[in-house]
Enzyme design. Structure first.
Site, PDB file in Angstrom:
ATOM      1  N   ASP A 219      74.153  -8.179 127.083  1.00 55.04           N
ATOM      2  CA  ASP A 219      73.913  -8.175 125.632  1.00 55.04           C
ATOM      3  C   ASP A 219      72.686  -7.346 125.281  1.00 55.04           C
ATOM      4  O   ASP A 219      72.688  -6.589 124.302  1.00 55.04           O
ATOM      5  CB  ASP A 219      73.741  -9.609 125.130  1.00 55.04           C
ATOM      6  N   GLU A 246      82.154  -2.880 124.652  1.00 58.10           N
ATOM      7  CA  GLU A 246      81.097  -1.909 124.965  1.00 58.10           C
ATOM      8  C   GLU A 246      81.375  -0.540 124.339  1.00 58.10           C
ATOM      9  O   GLU A 246      80.804   0.477 124.738  1.00 58.10           O
ATOM     10  CB  GLU A 246      80.953  -1.753 126.480  1.00 58.10           C
TER      11      GLU A 246
END
Length: 341
Positions: A219, A246
């Site tokens: 994260d 992503e």
């Protein structure tokens, strides 16, 4: 019951005493006594008075002059005045009183029943006005409160709308905002006849990063990459969003082939310069991105999804070519080569 104040004005003490005796039996009534017009005006400026019982014949300043001065003052102009006079039968005298602002006359000697009756009428009118003012004040307060609540609701709705367009993790625009922006910029470039660039971006080997460092570090990595991408795009119209997982996407209005490729390389270098460790990457020992670039001058019959498809194909080619690079794919579906007329 709302208390009331009555001002009695007479230059003769015996008249004041007589009027006081007739009116002082009501506990909700306060009596003020004035021996002259000057004294009466002074009391009116320091007390809220419901009614003035004003003698006409007074030395220095008579009742007519006192009433006229009351009507010239904004604080006292609407206070009811009942003239008390022994000379109440002459029409000229009566008209002069009404012209000065009187609402009624009481003849001397004053009849107690008539006096009490007239006073109660004006007391009732005063109380009704005060009640109406109180209701209006409460309504005004309610309106102000509703206006404040409306403003707060609009502000919360604005914040909620803003939050609904942002990605919760990275703080940059989300997929929904991306789709809306792409449609609007497509239409704008269509009207202007200008090119629209699009770059699809993927963090290389991000699953391996998560597996190696853990999701918390994953994260943090996505946040840093998102901030880096946003910092590279300088123009107000340039737009970057988290496309999903992503994957990121950058919309570049009024940007041709060369400009889109230039921005793609700038984005690639910026992320590489972050030097985020990626020991599990088979490409290099730090975090990198692969990018797919495309651009087109929107034409009737084309669709924004054509541009997304071209950029996706370019991204796939960049991954297949070894990652940490960008590839460009022209956006030329049949609908753009042969636009509808």
């Amino acid at each position: 019951m709302i208390p009331v104040t009555i001002l009695i004005v007479d230059d003769r003490p015996e008249n004041l005493f007589a009027m006081q005796q007739l009116l002082e039996d009501d506990p909700n009534r306060t009596l003020l006594l004035a021996h002259s017009g000057q004294e009466a005006l002074g009391l009116l400026l320091s007390h809220e008075v419901a009614l003035v019982l004003l003698d006409v014949q007074m030395p220095e300043m008579d009742g007519f002059e006192t009433a006229t001065l009351m009507r010239r003052n904004r604080r006292t102009r609407n206070i009811p005045i009942i003239f008390v006079t022994a000379n109440h039968t002459e029409r000229t005298h009566i008209f002069q009183g009404y012209a000065a602002g009187a609402v009624d006359y009481l003849p001397k000697p004053v009849d107690p029943v008539v006096l009490q009756s007239k006073v109660r009428i004006f007391e009732d009118l005063y109380r009704q006005r005060k009640q109406l003012e109180d209701v209006n004040a409460r309504l005004d307060a309610k309106v102000a409160e509703l206006e404040r609540l409306r403003f707060e609701l609009e502000e919360k709705n604005r914040i909620l709308h803003t939050l609904s367009l942002l990605d919760g993790l990275t703080g940059i625009p989300n997929r929904r905002h991306f789709d809306d922006t792409l449609r609007s910029e497509w239409q704008r470039m269509l009207r202007e006849g200008s090119p629209l660039g699009l770059i699809m971006i993927d963090v290389d080997h991000f699953k391996r990063f998560n597996d190696h460092y853990g999701h918390l570090h994953g994260d943090r990595c996505l946040k840093r990459v998102a901030g880096c991408l946003s910092a590279v795009l300088k123009r107000p119209s340039d737009f970057v969003a988290r496309y999903g997982g992503e994957e990121f996407a950058a919309i570049l209005p009024a940007t041709d082939h060369a400009g889109t490729c230039h921005v793609a390389e700038a984005l690639r270098q910026a992320v590489e310069h972050l030097a985020i460790d990626h020991a599990a990457s088979p490409t290099t020992d730090h975090v990198t991105i692969s990018l797919g670039a495309a651009s087109v001058i929107p034409a009737p019959g084309c669709h924004p999804s054509d541009l997304v498809c071209a950029a996706d194909q370019a991204l796939y080619a960049a991954k297949q070519s070894g990652r940490n690079r960008w590839c460009y794919q022209g956006c030329q579906p049949d609908s753009c080569i042969h636009p509808l007329t």
